[in-house]
Write a protein that holds these residues in place. Structure first.
Motif, PDB file in Angstrom:
ATOM      1  N   THR A  53       0.866  -1.187   0.000  1.00 13.86           N
ATOM      2  CA  THR A  53       0.000   0.000   0.000  1.00 13.86           C
ATOM      3  C   THR A  53       0.891   1.222   0.000  1.00 13.86           C
ATOM      4  O   THR A  53       2.079   1.119   0.313  1.00 13.86           O
ATOM      5  N   ASN A  54       0.348   2.365  -0.322  1.00 18.82           N
ATOM      6  CA  ASN A  54       1.102   3.586  -0.073  1.00 18.82           C
ATOM      7  C   ASN A  54       0.178   4.753   0.196  1.00 18.82           C
ATOM      8  O   ASN A  54      -0.958   4.788  -0.237  1.00 18.82           O
ATOM      9  N   ARG A  55       0.669   5.690   0.967  1.00 18.94           N
ATOM     10  CA  ARG A  55      -0.137   6.851   1.342  1.00 18.94           C
ATOM     11  C   ARG A  55       0.779   8.061   1.483  1.00 18.94           C
ATOM     12  O   ARG A  55       1.990   7.920   1.626  1.00 18.94           O
ATOM     13  N   ARG A  56       0.169   9.225   1.424  1.00 11.54           N
ATOM     14  CA  ARG A  56       0.963  10.443   1.557  1.00 11.54           C
ATOM     15  C   ARG A  56       1.222  10.747   3.024  1.00 11.54           C
ATOM     16  O   ARG A  56       0.332  10.670   3.841  1.00 11.54           O
ATOM     17  N   LEU A  67       9.311   6.815  -0.170  1.00  5.74           N
ATOM     18  CA  LEU A  67       9.811   6.909  -1.537  1.00  5.74           C
ATOM     19  C   LEU A  67       9.264   8.180  -2.146  1.00  5.74           C
ATOM     20  O   LEU A  67       8.161   8.621  -1.816  1.00  5.74           O
ATOM     21  N   PRO A  68      10.049   8.811  -3.033  1.00  5.20           N
ATOM     22  CA  PRO A  68       9.661  10.133  -3.532  1.00  5.20           C
ATOM     23  C   PRO A  68       8.483  10.106  -4.512  1.00  5.20           C
ATOM     24  O   PRO A  68       7.855  11.121  -4.716  1.00  5.20           O
ATOM     25  N   PHE A  69       8.202   8.954  -5.119  1.00  6.10           N
ATOM     26  CA  PHE A  69       7.127   8.932  -6.110  1.00  6.10           C
ATOM     27  C   PHE A  69       6.065   7.927  -5.714  1.00  6.10           C
ATOM     28  O   PHE A  69       6.268   7.093  -4.842  1.00  6.10           O
ATOM     29  N   ASP A  70       4.966   8.017  -6.408  1.00  7.81           N
ATOM     30  CA  ASP A  70       3.881   7.071  -6.209  1.00  7.81           C
ATOM     31  C   ASP A  70       4.276   5.721  -6.817  1.00  7.81           C
ATOM     32  O   ASP A  70       4.752   5.660  -7.941  1.00  7.81           O
ATOM     33  N   HIS A  71       4.141   4.678  -6.058  1.00  6.54           N
ATOM     34  CA  HIS A  71       4.434   3.337  -6.587  1.00  6.54           C
ATOM     35  C   HIS A  71       3.193   2.492  -6.400  1.00  6.54           C
ATOM     36  O   HIS A  71       2.744   2.307  -5.280  1.00  6.54           O
ATOM     37  N   PRO A  72       2.636   1.972  -7.516  1.00 10.51           N
ATOM     38  CA  PRO A  72       1.370   1.245  -7.408  1.00 10.51           C
ATOM     39  C   PRO A  72       1.546  -0.097  -6.695  1.00 10.51           C
ATOM     40  O   PRO A  72       2.625  -0.682  -6.732  1.00 10.51           O
ATOM     41  N   ALA A  73       0.469  -0.545  -6.077  1.00 11.90           N
ATOM     42  CA  ALA A  73       0.486  -1.843  -5.409  1.00 11.90           C
ATOM     43  C   ALA A  73       0.896  -2.912  -6.411  1.00 11.90           C
ATOM     44  O   ALA A  73       0.510  -2.864  -7.586  1.00 11.90           O
ATOM     45  N   GLY A  74       1.696  -3.856  -5.963  1.00 13.61           N
ATOM     46  CA  GLY A  74       2.142  -4.951  -6.832  1.00 13.61           C
ATOM     47  C   GLY A  74       3.482  -4.693  -7.491  1.00 13.61           C
ATOM     48  O   GLY A  74       4.114  -5.619  -7.997  1.00 13.61           O
ATOM     49  N   GLU A 127       4.253   0.784   2.034  1.00 11.01           N
ATOM     50  CA  GLU A 127       4.363  -0.454   2.785  1.00 11.01           C
ATOM     51  C   GLU A 127       4.799  -1.541   1.812  1.00 11.01           C
ATOM     52  O   GLU A 127       4.170  -1.749   0.781  1.00 11.01           O
ATOM     53  N   LEU A 128       5.916  -2.207   2.136  1.00 15.36           N
ATOM     54  CA  LEU A 128       6.472  -3.231   1.259  1.00 15.36           C
ATOM     55  C   LEU A 128       6.325  -4.592   1.897  1.00 15.36           C
ATOM     56  O   LEU A 128       6.575  -4.749   3.098  1.00 15.36           O
ATOM     57  N   GLU A 129       5.988  -5.576   1.051  1.00 14.48           N
ATOM     58  CA  GLU A 129       5.977  -6.945   1.531  1.00 14.48           C
ATOM     59  C   GLU A 129       7.332  -7.540   1.159  1.00 14.48           C
ATOM     60  O   GLU A 129       7.744  -7.487  -0.002  1.00 14.48           O
ATOM     61  N   ILE A 130       7.994  -8.074   2.167  1.00 16.26           N
ATOM     62  CA  ILE A 130       9.372  -8.517   1.975  1.00 16.26           C
ATOM     63  C   ILE A 130       9.456 -10.028   1.887  1.00 16.26           C
ATOM     64  O   ILE A 130       8.875 -10.746   2.704  1.00 16.26           O
ATOM     65  N   GLY A 131      10.200 -10.494   0.911  1.00 11.97           N
ATOM     66  CA  GLY A 131      10.634 -11.895   0.858  1.00 11.97           C
ATOM     67  C   GLY A 131       9.513 -12.915   0.820  1.00 11.97           C
ATOM     68  O   GLY A 131       9.719 -14.064   1.179  1.00 11.97           O
ATOM     69  N   GLY A 132       8.315 -12.510   0.420  1.00 14.40           N
ATOM     70  CA  GLY A 132       7.228 -13.474   0.296  1.00 14.40           C
ATOM     71  C   GLY A 132       6.765 -14.032   1.629  1.00 14.40           C
ATOM     72  O   GLY A 132       5.798 -14.781   1.696  1.00 14.40           O
ATOM     73  N   ALA A 133       7.436 -13.638   2.729  1.00 15.17           N
ATOM     74  CA  ALA A 133       7.077 -14.203   4.033  1.00 15.17           C
ATOM     75  C   ALA A 133       5.963 -13.393   4.696  1.00 15.17           C
ATOM     76  O   ALA A 133       5.594 -13.634   5.830  1.00 15.17           O
ATOM     77  N   GLY A 134       5.448 -12.434   3.958  1.00 19.86           N
ATOM     78  CA  GLY A 134       4.355 -11.626   4.497  1.00 19.86           C
ATOM     79  C   GLY A 134       4.829 -10.588   5.500  1.00 19.86           C
ATOM     80  O   GLY A 134       4.033  -9.996   6.200  1.00 19.86           O
ATOM     81  N   HIS A 135       6.146 -10.368   5.569  1.00 14.67           N
ATOM     82  CA  HIS A 135       6.611  -9.354   6.507  1.00 14.67           C
ATOM     83  C   HIS A 135       6.526  -7.974   5.863  1.00 14.67           C
ATOM     84  O   HIS A 135       6.962  -7.769   4.749  1.00 14.67           O
ATOM     85  N   LEU A 136       5.962  -7.019   6.593  1.00 15.51           N
ATOM     86  CA  LEU A 136       5.753  -5.692   6.029  1.00 15.51           C
ATOM     87  C   LEU A 136       6.697  -4.678   6.672  1.00 15.51           C
ATOM     88  O   LEU A 136       6.875  -4.685   7.890  1.00 15.51           O
ATOM     89  N   VAL A 137       7.322  -3.846   5.843  1.00 13.38           N
ATOM     90  CA  VAL A 137       8.083  -2.725   6.390  1.00 13.38           C
ATOM     91  C   VAL A 137       7.626  -1.449   5.701  1.00 13.38           C
ATOM     92  O   VAL A 137       7.124  -1.491   4.570  1.00 13.38           O
ATOM     93  N   GLU A 138       7.815  -0.316   6.387  1.00 11.77           N
ATOM     94  CA  GLU A 138       7.435   0.971   5.812  1.00 11.77           C
ATOM     95  C   GLU A 138       8.668   1.736   5.371  1.00 11.77           C
ATOM     96  O   GLU A 138       9.649   1.825   6.108  1.00 11.77           O
ATOM     97  N   VAL A 139       8.630   2.268   4.165  1.00 11.39           N
ATOM     98  CA  VAL A 139       9.728   3.090   3.665  1.00 11.39           C
ATOM     99  C   VAL A 139       9.136   4.334   3.004  1.00 11.39           C
ATOM    100  O   VAL A 139       7.970   4.346   2.615  1.00 11.39           O
TER     101      VAL A 139
END
Ligand code: ADP
Ligand code: MG
Length: 345
Positions: free
Chosen positions: A295-298, A320-327, A306-318
């Motif tokens: 997901t992403n929000r302003r 980023l300067p631009f909009d990045h679509p889900a997926g 919000e990134l899903e890492i390593g397929g293990a379903g772990h989420l971290v927040e980073v």
């Protein structure tokens, strides 16, 4: 006046509100006690004021054991979140109060009290309002009067317990700057309690981070923000993200891949990587952390992704300067030395 808190423990009906707390408050500094609600900030402040007595340990004012001084002799200026000013006294009478009630031997003459109160009114930028009553002032103005009243006795130590806690964000920010200016002009040893990390970072010479009745870390705002020594402090001050990693071959690994971060002197095995959301950047190369945008929000001027890492379903927040679509697939590198590794729990 310097204040030393030495191995202080405070229990309320066997409940330990403070465990073995030691803190040296330097003469003339503005130190913030920062921690979540219930961490023991007010208890520590009240112990310094002499409004509570320690279950064990001691408080020193300079070289004097404070337990030998009465509350009055400690000469403390105190401002609370809801400092009820005396409603039936004018602003000037409120500010003068602490001097008027002194025993005759140490009480200045009436003319001198008035002169000092007018000076303080000017210092807190309320000149002209001396004849008003508290209910004719705004919340922010009332807290300025409370501060002037605390300063009138020329306190050895000024204790402020969430003084701006009840005010709205805009007024808080203004009063923060203003308090810092007053401190720079008057130089009182000041202890400022807050649960607002932004306020503590902006206002203090040093901050003392508390959690569950213990001191977690003491240092300048920069040193605490840049070098948190525990997961608690990393998470409480500023924004943070956490990622479980494995230490192997002096590198950090996630989901069976090295992520391009050296492990320093960390022990092999499981560990917790902490970083600030803004301390990452998008890269192309393989020695990086792979993730999929969830997901992403302003957030202010950037996008919190919000990134899903390593397929293990772990989420971290980073950030980023631009909009990045889900997926969308991303690769991230961590800014050197901006992350921190802690042992797994
Ligand atoms: P903070 O100011 O950081 O919110 P406090 O110092 O007020 O925290 O409280 C620390 C802990 O001690 C809390 O768990 C609180 O409930 C408890 N406590 C504080 N004062 C008393 C009291 N007079 N009697 C019993 N428990 C208390
Ligand atoms: Mg409190």
């Amino acid at each position: 006046m310097e204040v030393r808190v030495q191995n202080v423990r405070k229990e309320f009906d066997r409940f330990p509100a403070l465990h073995d707390v030691s803190l040296d408050i330097r003469s003339g500094e503005l130190i913030a006690l920062l921690g979540p609600s219930g961490s023991g900030k007010t208890t520590l402040l009240r112990l310094i004021a002499g409004l509570e007595t320690p279950t064990a340990g001691k408080v020193f004012f300079g070289d004097t054991d404070a337990s030998e001084k009465t509350v009055q002799e400690r000469n403390i200026g105190f401002v609370f979140q809801h400092y009820a000013l005396f409603r039936h006294m004018t602003i000037l009478e409120n500010i003068s109060f602490g001097l008027k009630v002194r025993p005759r031997s140490s009480r200045p003459p009436a003319g001198e009290i008035r002169r000092r109160a007018m000076e303080l009114l000017d210092l807190v930028q309320l000149s002209g309002l001396e004849k008003r009553y508290p209910n004719q002032l705004s919340g922010g103005q009332r807290q300025r009067v409370a501060l002037a009243r605390a300063l009138a006795i020329e306190p050895a130590v000024l204790l402020l317990d969430e003084p701006f806690g009840a005010l709205d964000a805009q007024v808080r920010r203004e009063l923060r700057k203003w308090l810092r200016e007053i401190h720079d002009r008057t130089g009182h040893t000041t202890v400022f309690v807050t649960h607002d990390q932004e306020e503590a970072l902006e206002l203090s010479d040093r901050l003392c981070v508390m959690s569950q009745g213990k001191i977690e870390q003491v240092g300048t705002p920069d040193s605490v923000y840049d070098h948190p020594t525990s997961p608690f402090v990393f998470g409480f001050i500023g924004e943070s993200s956490e990622l479980p990693v494995t230490v192997e071959n002096n590198e950090l690994w996630v989901g069976g891949r090295a992520i391009g971060v050296p492990a320093g002197d960390a022990q092999p095995g499981e560990a917790r990587l902490f970083f600030r959301p803004h301390d990452v950047e998008l890269v192309e190369h393989d020695a990086s952390l792979a993730g999929v945008v969830s997901t992403n929000r302003r957030v202010g001027g950037t996008r919190r992704v919000e990134l899903e890492i390593g397929g293990a379903g772990h989420l971290v927040e980073v950030d980023l300067p631009f909009d990045h679509p889900a997926g969308e697939k991303t690769r991230l590198a961590f800014r050197p030395r901006r992350w921190k590794l802690f042992p797994a729990v």
